[in-house]
Enzyme design. Structure first.
Site, short mmCIF file in Angstrom:
data_model
loop_
_atom_site.label_atom_id
_atom_site.label_comp_id
_atom_site.label_asym_id
_atom_site.label_seq_id
_atom_site.Cartn_x
_atom_site.Cartn_y
_atom_site.Cartn_z
N CYS A 35 0.84 -1.20 0.00
CA CYS A 35 0.00 0.00 0.00
C CYS A 35 0.88 1.26 0.00
CB CYS A 35 -0.96 -0.06 1.19
SG CYS A 35 -2.30 1.14 1.07
N HIS A 76 -3.52 -5.58 1.13
CA HIS A 76 -2.75 -5.78 2.37
C HIS A 76 -2.65 -7.24 2.77
CE1 HIS A 76 -2.43 -1.57 3.99
NE2 HIS A 76 -3.38 -1.38 3.08
N GLU A 100 -0.80 -8.51 4.91
CA GLU A 100 -0.62 -8.64 6.36
C GLU A 100 -1.94 -8.60 7.10
OE1 GLU A 100 -0.62 -5.92 4.78
OE2 GLU A 100 -0.62 -4.11 6.01
#
Ligand SMILES: Nc1ncnc2c1ncn2[C@@H]1O[C@H](COP(=O)(O)OP(=O)(O)O)[C@@H](O)[C@H]1O
Ligand SMILES: [Mg+2]
Lengths: 730, 79, 224, 79
Positions: free
Chosen positions: C84, C194, C196
């Site tokens: 990002c 994302h 994560e």
């Protein structure tokens, strides 16, 4: 500065009454000068002194086993186990948002976040509660909606705090006074809990964060020594601009300072800026404070002392530290690129003394500033005439059941909020287990495997119909939302958004609502730990709907059992649980039909609702049921639609055909839940509570049979209606 | 006709972007820059330039927090 | 494997990235003002709003001292993942081709998206079969991938387009549905969604974990 | 010295904001506006204007997607 003392007319222009001005003169022993009058007028304002609400607020229950910090500090806090506390509070930014919705809403979020980290908790979630006028009719309301939502997202997203929930309603009564309330939650170690009472004579008062400009110096500019001409207009901006980047640094810096134990007391600068924060720190600590305004870092060099004292520039904090720690504190500020300045000292004088370099420009007893503002009694009187116009008719009362359901599902108060909440980051910090439209409450995992649940609610129309019963409904709905995810309430916060309390009918709405909050929170054992009051939300056309906004935080032992609202599997059994006796009074259906508000609502049985909440809570916690959803606006038909759409699974349901089918389908009341689970599980649940098996999950349509009538709608058609708000955000 | 509207944060109104850029510059090796203000540049083709004032105040700028300045350009700008 | 996650003023998802990286090894935060990368095997430039995203997302962060070290680390073949805002920083720094422009829908948007793994033979995607769809959340205001046509052709030819949005999910208007690209050497990868935030079934999906597992495989493979 | 840097999206690159403004205008009663492009306006005080080119190309604009134009202003602009 001007030698001439301000006069009574200045005090009046600043919102004090003549009697209050005289009292100020008496407390001061002489007429106040410019700085003093500015400070009195702020601290004696409704916003700071709670002149018309203090007595009512004293009636709220504020104690309970989980409460660690009740009202009176920047935020309340409850114990969530394992040495952690959850801090939370809701606050309004209604007026600034009506003027400039993007910045107003953004700075509203910024303000509530500062309240959370001011008490030593790391902000972990934001929720918003919004009210606008009739968006189908009002261009202005659409503008406010779009920009307020963008502002909330801008601030919350940029600072890295997830926005996990909220609510929005559209009613003509908010056309001229929109409401923008924001709630925040924080998490922190119990031993790091920070209070705002200044302590330690000789300690240093230090300001850190953004520099101070003329933001928010609206009313107080009447005190400017120069005549305000057109040319000076832009010298006196009143719009506060939020800077989430600055606040992000401020937050990290504050949390690091607290972790290092470098701070004696801490306070954010919110409304009334330095004046309110410094005076409240001094008052709580029963000390005095000397401040030299020339040491405050300024954005504009030519600011006068009173301007510096009243500025509402955002992203600033005030702390008291020991003299030996000044260098260490400033080093941490430097690390985070946050400016800081020692601007004063704690004294034993119990005076606020304001200096401009060596010159004393204001001297006031702390007690007079903070405690001596007169408190007024309300004169509540139930109105004899209806206060609110009937809404425009949007649905022909002769429309079919199916068309009525489609209209309800697509109406602005019920349709999907996705176009709003998808502008918010709900997942940053990796704690969000239930986000919007997945469950009735947001669920946030805690490190030990348990979880917090949080919900915010406030149906102004029902409160307008019956301030007491309507408010009970609001508080109960919050608790029902928690029950649906398996959580038990720990504490409650509230924001009282009302009209002019000096008017008897508004005073009546306010007192009835507070009485209901007290009764419901007592019964639910969900004490009030903080809140906010926003009065005078009214214009020539009358007051807003009385809007108590309730935020509730709860706990569940096992995060992996967090409930969801959508159906789960084909073939599962659907049951209606609870003492649910729906009524069309003040319902969404009656609104769409253009009916006026009734005078009064059916009585709510708090104990019965609480009992079923406990049953639902336990059934979710045990994993007995697979989904749970409380019945709210639009009644059971809308609740079933929401369960179906959330899962993209249809259902076939049969409802009791006795009585009025409209009421059965679209009636509203507290205490009804839709649960789904395996047949054996539902049978087990029926041994614990009143429950009716109403149907089965499956297919791609929603079929509801009631008496001789049938609603049969494809999920795809319901979904299209449900998405109606998207058109506003193209 | 080609026109240009310069939209700037009002004097006295916080300009977070300007502050951030100003702070960043020395780290990039650029000294001696101050008073950075960041605004919007709107360029457009307009038949009736008399409308520009109204367009600017109602749509291009937010008069509560921004000032604007209109420049009429005879030729197309050196894109 | 030891991963270093950069922390700029305004980073928001650095701790999330650290939690994810800890599932496959050790992970430490690296302060923007430090040049020392603490002997990490891989670097993550995390999401958030470094320097408030003021001026242009990633424009200011790329000049930080730590980025000088990251640029050197990347030149030496070190694995660098930009997520990002981190992707934006890597593009601004010239470590990845192209730029990320404001979303076509003009709004910050959060959405769970499905990413098609275009190249499964990379240091960041080796744990995914080609063509697999990964369900991963995206959340950003400036994610519209842009490069000129010639560059885009060349990226596709050389297998540098690693992940794409499903065409109906490309809300930001990225050219050719590009969600993530790598550099020519293949050791630097950036993507807007994302991963994560997709490493735990409790908070969403676990599809993002593959990215971290692939990185571990690449690092550990290189060590033997 | 006061200077101004105009930063514009490059020709050919979609400018969604510009498109949105252009689309909104007719509804507000403004006809005859086209080719709206929205960029950034950076104004600053600089000791050494020779640095402006470098500051603009490295920080204020991204040359891949934006063009910039530098204007030196003798006096302070009419704020
Ligand atoms: N409706 C309410 N119920 C309970 N407590 C309230 C309410 N309104 C205000 N308070 C309490 O009064 C105190 C002052 O509130 P406020 O002026 O909003 O503080 P701040 O300036 O820190 O935001 C806070 O502790 C707040 O929790
Ligand atoms: Mg406070």
């Amino acid at each position: 500065m001007s030698e001439q003392l301000p006069a009574l007319k200045d005090a009046l222009a600043l919102g004090l009454t003549e009697a209050e001005y005289e009292l100020v003169c008496e407390k001061q022993g002489s007429p106040p000068n410019q700085v003093e009058l500015a400070m009195y007028s702020l601290l004696w304002s409704e916003h700071c002194a709670y002149k018309h609400s203090k007595k009512l607020l004293m009636t709220l229950p504020t104690e309970g086993p989980a409460v660690v910090m009740g009202p009176g500090e920047n935020a309340g806090a409850v114990d969530v186990g394992d040495g952690l506390i959850c801090a939370f509070k809701v606050e309004s930014h209604n007026h600034p948002s009506a003027v400039e919705p993007f910045q107003g809403a953004a700075t509203g979020v910024g303000g509530i976040l500062r309240d959370i980290f001011a008490i030593g908790a790391r902000p972990i979630a934001v929720l918003d509660s919004l009210r606008f006028g009739d968006i189908e009719a009002s261009e202005r309301s659409r503008y406010l909606l779009e920009h307020a939502v963008a502002g909330i997202g801008h601030y919350g997203n940029s600072i890295g705090v997830p926005t996990v929930g909220g609510e929005v309603y559209f009613e003509a009564a908010y056309e001229k006074n929109c409401l923008v309330n924001a709630m925040a939650l924080g998490l922190g170690p119990r031993e790091q809990l920070m209070r705002s009472a200044a302590a330690g004579v000789g300690n240093v008062v230090l300001i850190y964060g953004a520099s101070t400009g003329r933001d928010g110096i609206g009313g107080a500019s009447v005190l400017a020594s120069a005549e305000l001409g057109d040319a000076d207009d832009d010298k006196r901006p009143t719009v506060q601009v939020g800077d989430p980047f600055e606040e992000k640094k401020l937050m990290e810096c504050s949390l690091e300072l607290l972790e290092l134990g470098l701070i004696v007391s801490l306070q954010d600068l919110g409304a009334a800026g330095l004046t309110s924060s410094a005076c409240e720190m001094a008052s709580k600590g029963e000390v005095g404070i000397d401040i030299d305004v020339r040491k405050v870092p300024l954005r504009e060099a030519d600011m006068e002392p009173f301007e510096i004292m009243v500025s509402e520039s955002q992203e600033r904090m005030l702390c008291v530290i020991e003299p030996k720690d000044v260098d260490a504190v400033r080093a941490i500020c430097d690390k985070w690129e946050v400016s800081s300045a020692a601007i004063g000292e704690v004294t034993d004088t119990r005076l606020m003394r304001i200096y401009s370099d060596a010159e004393l420009v204001g001297e006031m007893p702390v007690e007079a500033l903070v405690d001596d503002c007169p408190i007024y009694d309300l004169q509540p009187q139930k109105p004899s005439e209806p206060l609110y116009d009937a809404p425009p008719q949007r649905l022909d009362p002769s429309a079919s059941l199916s068309d009525s359901l489609l209209a309800l599902v697509g109406s602005p108060n019920i349709s999907s909020r996705r176009p709003l909440f998808e502008q918010y980051d709900p997942i940053v910090q990796s704690r969000t287990v239930r986000r919007p439209e997945q469950a009735d409450a947001a669920v946030l995992a805690l490190p030990n495997g348990s979880a917090l649940a949080v919900s915010i609610d406030g149906n102004g129309r029902r409160v307008a119909a019956d301030p007491y019963q309507g408010t009970l409904g609001v508080v109960l709905e919050c608790a029902s939302n928690l029950a649906c995810v398996g959580a038990q309430p720990l504490g409650t916060t509230n924001n009282l958004n009302f009209g002019n309390p000096e008017k008897p009918h508004v005073a009546w709405q306010l007192s009835e609502a507070v009485r209901a909050i007290a009764d419901a929170c007592t019964a639910l054992e969900a004490p009030i730990v903080g809140g906010n009051v926003s009065l005078y939300n009214e214009g020539a056309s009358g007051p807003i709907f009385p809007t108590p906004v309730i935020g509730m935080v709860g706990l569940m032992p096992d995060v992996s059992r967090a409930g969801r609202l959508g159906f789960v599997e084909e073939g599962e059994t659907i049951a209606l649980v609870g003492p649910f006796s729906p009524s069309l009074d003040a319902s969404e259906l009656s609104k769409l039909r253009g009916e006026p508000l009734p005078d009064g609502l059916p009585e709510v049985d708090i104990e019965a609702v609480r009992a079923v909440q406990l049953v639902v809570r336990d059934a979710v916690r045990e994993g007995l049921v697979d989904s749970a959803h409380d019945i709210a606006e639009g009644g059971i038909a809308v609740a079933l639609t929401e369960c179906a759409l959330a899962a993209s699974l249809g259902a076939a349901v049969t409802l009791d055909g006795q009585g009025d089918v409209w009421q059965a389908l679209f009636g509203e009341a507290s205490g009804g839940f839709i649960v789904c689970g395996h047949a054996t599980a539902i049978a087990q649940l029926s041994e614990r509570t009143e429950l009716i098996v109403i149907g089965k999950v499956g297919g791609d349509e929603l079929r509801i049979e009631v008496g001789d009538e049938v609603i049969e709608l494809a999920l795809s058609d319901l979904r299209t209606s449900h998405r109606s708000l998207e058109a506003l955000f193209q | 006709m080609r026109a240009r509207v310069l939209v700037r944060p009002k004097q006295g109104i916080l300009d977070p972007q300007g502050v951030a850029v100003e702070r960043a510059l020395p780290a990039l090796g650029f000294e001696g820059v101050s008073d950075v203000r960041i605004g919007r540049l709107v360029e457009l083709e307009i038949d009736d330039p008399a409308q520009l004032e109204a367009i600017s105040s109602s749509l291009l700028a937010n008069p509560l927090v921004e000032d604007f300045e209109i420049e009429l350009l005879e030729d197309a700008p050196s894109a | 494997m030891k991963t270093g996650i950069l922390r700029f003023p305004g980073s928001c998802d650095e701790v999330d990235a650290q939690l994810a990286a800890q599932l496959v090894g050790e992970a430490v935060l690296l302060w923007h003002g430090d040049r020392d990368l603490q002997d990490v095997d891989a670097v993550i430039v995390p999401g958030g709003f470094s320097y408030g995203d003021y001026l242009r997302a990633g424009a200011i962060a790329r000049f930080s001292p730590v980025m000088e070290s990251v640029i050197e680390f990347a030149r030496d073949g070190g694995l660098v993942l930009g997520i990002c805002n981190g992707f934006q920083v890597l593009c601004e720094a010239g470590l990845l081709p192209g730029a990320l422009l404001p979303n076509a829908n003009r709004r910050f948007t959060f959405r769970q998206v499905e990413l098609e793994v275009v190249e499964a033979d990379t240091a960041f995607t080796s744990a995914c079969p080609a063509g697999e769809l990964l369900s991963i959340p995206a959340k950003h205001g400036s994610g519209r991938y842009y490069a000129d046509e010639a560059t885009l052709d060349q990226l596709e030819e050389s297998g540098q387009v690693v992940v794409r949005y499903r065409p109906d999910q490309n809300f930001n208007g990225s050219l050719r549905e590009i969600a993530g690209v790598r550099n020519t050497d293949g050791n630097v990868f950036g993507l807007m969604p994302h991963p994560e935030h997709a490493v735990d079934a409790l908070t969403g999906s676990t599809d993002g974990l593959r990215i971290f597992e692939s990185m571990r495989a690449a690092v550990e493979g290189a060590h033997v």
